[in-house]
Design an enzyme around this catalytic site. Sequence first.
Site, PDB file in Angstrom:
ATOM      1  N   HIS B  88      -0.811   5.929  15.245  1.00 18.19           N
ATOM      2  CA  HIS B  88      -1.789   6.637  14.409  1.00 18.19           C
ATOM      3  C   HIS B  88      -1.571   6.439  12.903  1.00 18.19           C
ATOM      4  O   HIS B  88      -2.317   6.980  12.080  1.00 18.19           O
ATOM      5  CB  HIS B  88      -1.748   8.132  14.770  1.00 18.19           C
ATOM      6  CG  HIS B  88      -2.954   8.909  14.356  1.00 18.19           C
ATOM      7  ND1 HIS B  88      -2.904   9.928  13.440  1.00 18.19           N
ATOM      8  CD2 HIS B  88      -4.259   8.791  14.723  1.00 18.19           C
ATOM      9  CE1 HIS B  88      -4.125  10.427  13.270  1.00 18.19           C
ATOM     10  NE2 HIS B  88      -4.962   9.765  14.027  1.00 18.19           N
ATOM     11  N   LYS B  90      -1.717   4.809   9.197  1.00 18.86           N
ATOM     12  CA  LYS B  90      -2.747   4.049   8.475  1.00 18.86           C
ATOM     13  C   LYS B  90      -2.146   3.693   7.133  1.00 18.86           C
ATOM     14  O   LYS B  90      -2.426   4.347   6.119  1.00 18.86           O
ATOM     15  CB  LYS B  90      -4.015   4.865   8.206  1.00 18.86           C
ATOM     16  CG  LYS B  90      -4.486   5.854   9.200  1.00 18.86           C
ATOM     17  CD  LYS B  90      -4.164   7.271   8.971  1.00 18.86           C
ATOM     18  CE  LYS B  90      -4.769   8.176  10.036  1.00 18.86           C
ATOM     19  NZ  LYS B  90      -5.025   7.637  11.342  1.00 18.86           N
ATOM     20  N   ASP B  95       3.741  -6.763  -0.717  1.00 15.16           N
ATOM     21  CA  ASP B  95       4.920  -7.412  -1.315  1.00 15.16           C
ATOM     22  C   ASP B  95       6.178  -6.550  -1.223  1.00 15.16           C
ATOM     23  O   ASP B  95       7.043  -6.616  -2.119  1.00 15.16           O
ATOM     24  CB  ASP B  95       4.644  -7.759  -2.788  1.00 15.16           C
ATOM     25  CG  ASP B  95       3.655  -8.920  -2.916  1.00 15.16           C
ATOM     26  OD1 ASP B  95       3.481  -9.677  -1.936  1.00 15.16           O
ATOM     27  OD2 ASP B  95       3.054  -9.065  -3.994  1.00 15.16           O
TER      28      ASP B  95
END
Lengths: 150, 150
Positions: B88, B90, B95
Amino acid sequence: CPCPLPSGDTALSRLVRRLLSARRSLDLCLFSFSCPQLARAVQLLHRRGVRVRLVTDSQYMGLCGSQIGRLRHAGIQVRHDQHSGYMHHKFAIVDQRMLITGSLNWTTQAVQSNRENVLVVEDAEYVKAFLEEFERIWEEYNPANYSFFP
Amino acid sequence: CPCPLPSGDTALSRLVRRLLSARRSLDLCLFSFSCPQLARAVQLLHRRGVRVRLVTDSQYMGLCGSQIGRLRHAGIQVRHDQHSGYMHHKFAIVDQRMLITGSLNWTTQAVQSNRENVLVVEDAEYVKAFLEEFERIWEEYNPANYSFFP
């Protein structure tokens, strides 16, 4: 009580302890709220006299297992959107100084089964941005502004 | 191209610009990915030689509108969970120095219709915690570890 506060050193118990550190206010902006342990912590704070305000999503607050009704019965102020889009935030602000935010919905499924993250941030810049968003939403979802009869 | 990169100063265009600042690596850990503009930015980085790795949720990657298949076709490495719980998260890490995380799923619905938050964090302590979670998940979801025949 059928739902004791969590003990030990789990992610849930650490989250509950952060919440229970509130002395003056707890501002909650939660897409979905069905986790009974977290609801119990919020009720406890309300009973202690902490000012609790809760904003949630209208399409999720009536789902099976939702704790929103119980919290309202306990006297906690709840407001919700009236849009088709989701009020998808999942954050809490403790005493206007500690921001708790991340991917975690306050549901039993999320707590028990998902990969999730929760950030605890005391940096004033971040806290301020989320506080402002909370106040904006709180006003926007004021029942006085409902437009059921456009 | 039917899906140009977003221009102007919207939340989406700012997110895309942060992503396009990647020079060496982009690590993505995304529950749901259906927003074509964001997929286009990721493909562009891949074509520029940036190392892109993507972790996603097995139950959502096949949904209508998902961009996961297109990204795989473009040669981008994708791994997914094999659990009933959701992957779940996100978040994105640019870099190995900039963390982009919040409530926002990378879907058109979320971008266009929801109340959402996205934090951009360069504080090394936070970036490190999310990088470690990414590497943990990347290894855990290595196809070599699949156990379809327990």
